[in-house]
Design an enzyme around this catalytic site. Structure first.
Site, PDB file in Angstrom:
ATOM      1  N   SER A 185      35.992  28.717  43.215  1.00 47.23           N
ATOM      2  CA  SER A 185      36.084  28.061  44.522  1.00 47.23           C
ATOM      3  C   SER A 185      36.236  26.540  44.351  1.00 47.23           C
ATOM      4  O   SER A 185      37.148  26.114  43.637  1.00 47.23           O
ATOM      5  CB  SER A 185      34.860  28.427  45.366  1.00 47.23           C
ATOM      6  OG  SER A 185      35.066  28.095  46.708  1.00 47.23           O
ATOM      7  N   ASP A 282      42.912  35.605  49.596  1.00 42.76           N
ATOM      8  CA  ASP A 282      41.593  35.001  49.382  1.00 42.76           C
ATOM      9  C   ASP A 282      40.817  34.883  50.702  1.00 42.76           C
ATOM     10  O   ASP A 282      41.262  34.260  51.659  1.00 42.76           O
ATOM     11  CB  ASP A 282      41.812  33.611  48.771  1.00 42.76           C
ATOM     12  CG  ASP A 282      40.518  32.922  48.412  1.00 42.76           C
ATOM     13  OD1 ASP A 282      39.711  32.665  49.327  1.00 42.76           O
ATOM     14  OD2 ASP A 282      40.310  32.639  47.223  1.00 42.76           O
ATOM     15  N   HIS A 350      36.762  36.527  47.177  1.00 43.64           N
ATOM     16  CA  HIS A 350      36.724  35.099  46.890  1.00 43.64           C
ATOM     17  C   HIS A 350      35.738  34.930  45.742  1.00 43.64           C
ATOM     18  O   HIS A 350      34.550  35.108  45.929  1.00 43.64           O
ATOM     19  CB  HIS A 350      36.265  34.317  48.120  1.00 43.64           C
ATOM     20  CG  HIS A 350      36.260  32.825  47.916  1.00 43.64           C
ATOM     21  ND1 HIS A 350      37.415  32.100  47.736  1.00 43.64           N
ATOM     22  CD2 HIS A 350      35.250  31.929  47.857  1.00 43.64           C
ATOM     23  CE1 HIS A 350      37.107  30.814  47.585  1.00 43.64           C
ATOM     24  NE2 HIS A 350      35.799  30.689  47.643  1.00 43.64           N
TER      25      HIS A 350
END
Ligand SMILES: *[C@@H]1O[C@H](CO)[C@@H](O)[C@H](O)[C@H]1NC(C)=O
Ligand SMILES: *[C@@H]1O[C@H](CO)[C@@H](O)[C@H](O)[C@H]1NC(C)=O
Ligand SMILES: *[C@@H]1O[C@H](CO)[C@@H](O)[C@H](O)[C@H]1NC(C)=O
Ligand SMILES: *[C@@H]1O[C@H](CO)[C@@H](O)[C@H](O)[C@H]1NC(C)=O
Ligand SMILES: *[C@@H]1O[C@H](CO)[C@@H](O)[C@H](O)[C@H]1NC(C)=O
Ligand SMILES: *[C@@H]1O[C@H](CO)[C@@H](O)[C@H](O)[C@H]1NC(C)=O
Ligand SMILES: *[C@@H]1O[C@H](CO)[C@@H](O)[C@H](O)[C@H]1NC(C)=O
Ligand SMILES: *[C@@H]1O[C@H](CO)[C@@H](O)[C@H](O)[C@H]1NC(C)=O
Ligand SMILES: *[C@@H]1O[C@H](CO)[C@@H](O)[C@H](O)[C@H]1NC(C)=O
Ligand SMILES: *[C@@H]1O[C@H](CO)[C@@H](O)[C@H](O)[C@H]1NC(C)=O
Length: 422
Positions: A185, A282, A350
């Site tokens: 991330s 995502d 994610h």
């Protein structure tokens, strides 16, 4: 991943069964998870560089020592956790675990790519593995301060990154033979930003490669045609003094140098071998870049966001176009980088390298019958095919999360969520 936290902290089997059905059944069979305590960067190192978290606390990391054939190999992993883009959101963040090591958990569980168990992490289990905690709010890349007389904050991500390296060098990093910089991330974005600079700290003959997990944030408009993510990144870069730390060959090539914060603009300038691990749909990007709340005032996406089978045909088309944008933006990398690797699957996920369930498990996501752990290992050690792109949704059935797991809303939107201003 609230579900996993529940497993580790309470082992409440009944609650667990209620919450997660097949999706996290794997957690039940893992008998032992490695717990690693936090080390704070040495006070003197932090002071010399001015490397402090938003609130002025010392930055910290979790270090698990390598052994056997991995004793001289190093995996460094940036923690993720969104960004802060204005004074108010950063001040608020400074009082949370995202801006202060004082408020962080002091012990972390090492799973997936950080696991020390060969059966769960066959290629990196015996390396030195380090989780770098995120407390600056600008993907470890800022360098400035805020001071208006009444409020004061450090924006020192770039210095924190350097201070952590300086702290780790005498612990063996200075003699590394193989190294992998990874992160998920906002930490996956940090990988793009720091990949080449990492080499400068290591022996010249060391092998240095970089893995970005869920860090390929796209420079695209949202469904209301607003430049939501571009505005957010512009504000982060400006507020925290990030531009000076972006790749200079990139910044000198673009009219708006701040755009080099986006991986797609920066990627062509990175020299070390890169691996891009990302879902083509995502979850975080879907919910915050493509369909942020402000872009959907009538809540037409409400059901689709939390249950893919509930998306209308026109919503599905928008998601498919998002996937195509991701493939297009990485196309020249796919086509021309011989040292690069890719795993772009079609799960609504994610971050897939830090959790055992997605990294390597009996039912973890596969593309062409290969798990993420397998493909990343093949790429690092140059063993086999390393650029895999899944068929579009509804694709093959190795994803467990076409419906986000219980707790998803809490873990993603509230913690990683965009700030107030958007
Ligand atoms: C660093 O050490 C000095 C004195 O040794 C102390 O006054 C200061 O509070 C420490 N800083 C942090 C951030 O711990
Ligand atoms: C690794 O995991 C396997 C399977 O759960 C277990 O049998 C083994 O004891 C573990 N090894 C180590 C070193 O923890
Ligand atoms: C400094 O900034 C904070 C946060 O924006 C604000 O609340 C405060 O009033 C400001 N102080 C001055 C002197 O401008
Ligand atoms: C790099 O060079 C040093 C010093 O010559 C040597 O000790 C080390 O083994 C070399 N590392 C690799 C990966 O070849
Ligand atoms: C790269 O690393 C060097 C240390 O070798 C540091 O002085 C420099 O500021 C870094 N540059 C960037 C852009 O990160
Ligand atoms: C910019 O590109 C030149 C030529 O390829 C290269 O020598 C130089 O190291 C690059 N600079 C940076 C900061 O990557
Ligand atoms: C997801 O949406 C489909 C189609 O509308 C529906 O049949 C299904 O029950 C929904 N699942 C959940 C968990 O809400
Ligand atoms: C999907 O499954 C089909 C049939 O099993 C297989 O031929 C195909 O390669 C798979 N596609 C991907 C991207 O894994
Ligand atoms: C997929 O991989 C597994 C484990 O590597 C293997 O047993 C199986 O035969 C493979 N299936 C196909 C269709 O290649
Ligand atoms: C990758 O592995 C497959 C099966 O294990 C093999 O047929 C193929 O030749 C390998 N490809 C490369 C590039 O090594």
């Amino acid at each position: 991943m609230v579900v996993v936290v529940v497993v580790v902290k309470f082992s409440v089997v009944v609650l667990l069964l209620l919450m997660c059905a097949p999706w996290c059944a794997y957690s039940l069979v893992v008998p032992y998870r490695l717990q690693v305590g936090m080390t704070l960067v040495k006070n003197s190192t932090a002071k010399a560089l001015g490397a402090y978290c938003l609130d002025g606390s010392l930055p910290g990391y979790h270090f698990s020592k390598g052994f056997g054939s991995g004793a001289r190999n190093w995996l460094l992993q940036f923690e993720g956790g969104g960004w802060c883009n204005d004074v108010e959101s950063c001040l608020a963040r400074a009082n949370t675990r995202r801006g202060s090591t004082n408020l962080m958990t002091k012990v972390e569980t090492f799973n997936g790519i950080l696991s020390n168990n060969e059966s769960f992490n066959p290629d990196f289990y015996n390396w030195n593995r380090v989780k770098l905690r995120y407390c600056d709010g600008a993907s470890f890349a800022g360098d400035s301060t805020f001071d208006n007389g009444t409020s004061f904050m450090y924006f020192r991500g770039q210095k924190i990154w350097q201070a952590m390296l300086l702290d780790l060098l005498p612990k063996g990093l200075a003699r590394a033979e193989k190294a992998l910089l990874s992160g998920c991330s906002a930490g996956g974005l940090a990988v793009f930003l720091h990949c080449d600079n990492f080499s400068k700290f290591l022996p010249r003959n060391a092998t240095v490669k970089c893995l970005s997990d869920a860090g390929f944030f796209l420079d695209v408009k949202d469904v209301a045609m607003h430049e939501t993510i571009r505005t957010l990144y512009h504000d982060v870069v400006t507020l925290q003094g990030v531009e000076q730390n972006l790749d200079q060959n990139c910044t000198s090539s673009l009219i708006d140098p701040k755009l080099c914060f986006f991986p797609q603009h920066n990627l062509g300038f990175i020299k070390n071998p890169m691996f891009i691990l990302n879902s083509a749909y995502d979850m975080w990007q879907f919910h915050n870049i493509l369909v942020p709340s402000l872009a959907d005032p009538r809540k037409e996406w409400k059901y689709c966001k939390y249950n893919i089978s509930a998306c209308t045909e026109s919503q599905m088309k928008i998601l498919q176009d998002f996937r195509l944008a991701m493939l297009e933006d990485s196309y020249s990398f796919y086509k021309h980088s011989t040292s690069g690797g890719m795993f772009i699957n079609s799960c609504f996920a994610h971050c897939q390298s830090e959790q055992q369930e997605t990294w390597l498990a009996a039912d973890s996501p596969i593309v062409h019958n290969k798990t993420i752990a397998k493909v990343v290992g093949n790429w690092y050690f140059e063993r086999n095919e390393t650029k895999l792109i899944d068929d579009p949704y509804p694709c093959n059935s190795s994803c467990h999360n076409t419906i986000p797991p219980a707790g998803y809303i809490i873990t993603q939107e509230n913690i990683l969520g965009l700030q107030r201003k958007l």
